[in-house]
Design a protein around this motif. Structure first.
Motif, short mmCIF file in Angstrom:
data_model
loop_
_atom_site.label_atom_id
_atom_site.label_comp_id
_atom_site.label_asym_id
_atom_site.label_seq_id
_atom_site.Cartn_x
_atom_site.Cartn_y
_atom_site.Cartn_z
N ASP A 54 -4.39 7.03 1.45
CA ASP A 54 -2.97 7.69 2.64
C ASP A 54 -2.53 9.33 3.16
O ASP A 54 -2.48 9.73 1.87
CB ASP A 54 -1.77 6.98 1.41
CG ASP A 54 -0.59 6.74 2.42
OD1 ASP A 54 -0.45 7.45 3.65
OD2 ASP A 54 0.18 7.45 1.11
N ASP A 95 -0.75 11.78 3.95
CA ASP A 95 0.41 12.04 4.64
C ASP A 95 1.40 12.41 6.02
O ASP A 95 2.46 12.79 6.20
CB ASP A 95 1.33 12.42 3.20
CG ASP A 95 1.55 10.96 2.48
OD1 ASP A 95 1.09 9.84 2.82
OD2 ASP A 95 1.20 11.14 0.65
N THR A 108 0.89 5.33 10.11
CA THR A 108 1.82 5.19 9.38
C THR A 108 3.31 5.79 10.10
O THR A 108 3.65 6.05 11.46
CB THR A 108 2.20 5.96 8.42
OG1 THR A 108 2.14 7.22 8.38
CG2 THR A 108 0.43 5.64 7.61
N GLY A 155 0.99 10.04 9.83
CA GLY A 155 0.36 9.69 9.04
C GLY A 155 -1.42 9.06 9.55
O GLY A 155 -1.03 8.16 10.16
#
Length: 111
Positions: free
Chosen positions: A12, A14, A46, A50
């Motif tokens: 992930d 960010d 995301t 991200g």
């Protein structure tokens, strides 16, 4: 993620731009081909701009922070930490596409 998901693990990223820096570093270190194979498997943007990379593997650890930066002081004047890159493994979760605006505080969607 983890065993309950059939061996799913995630990276992930960010903050916008941190993924491209990671990608560049992987190519510089001779690991670009491996990273590109992971990207071809599952890569999404995301809601906060991200990136998520997801794959399946047999052995998965827990969630780990891989890179961070100093953040703004919190209400107690303690320095907070801004996480840049983390894994999501056993006991972790990620929201994936498709999603709609109400899922993320920014109103953005996972794509």
């Amino acid at each position: 993620c983890g065993r309950v998901s059939g061996g799913l693990e995630a990276l992930d990223f960010d903050e916008p731009g941190i993924f491209e820096q990671y990608r560049h570093a992987a190519h510089e270190a001779g690991l670009g081909d491996v990273l590109e194979r992971v990207i071809e498997g599952y890569h999404e943007t995301t809601a906060g701009s991200g990136v998520h990379l997801l794959w399946r593997c047999e052995e998965i650890g827990g969630n780990m922070k891989l890179a961070s930066r100093p953040g703004a002081p919190d209400k107690h004047r303690n320095q907070t930490v801004g996480v840049l890159i983390e894994t999501r493994g056993a006991g972790g979760y990620v929201i994936i596409a498709p999603s709609h605006g109400a899922i993320h505080p920014s109103g953005g969607e996972y794509r």
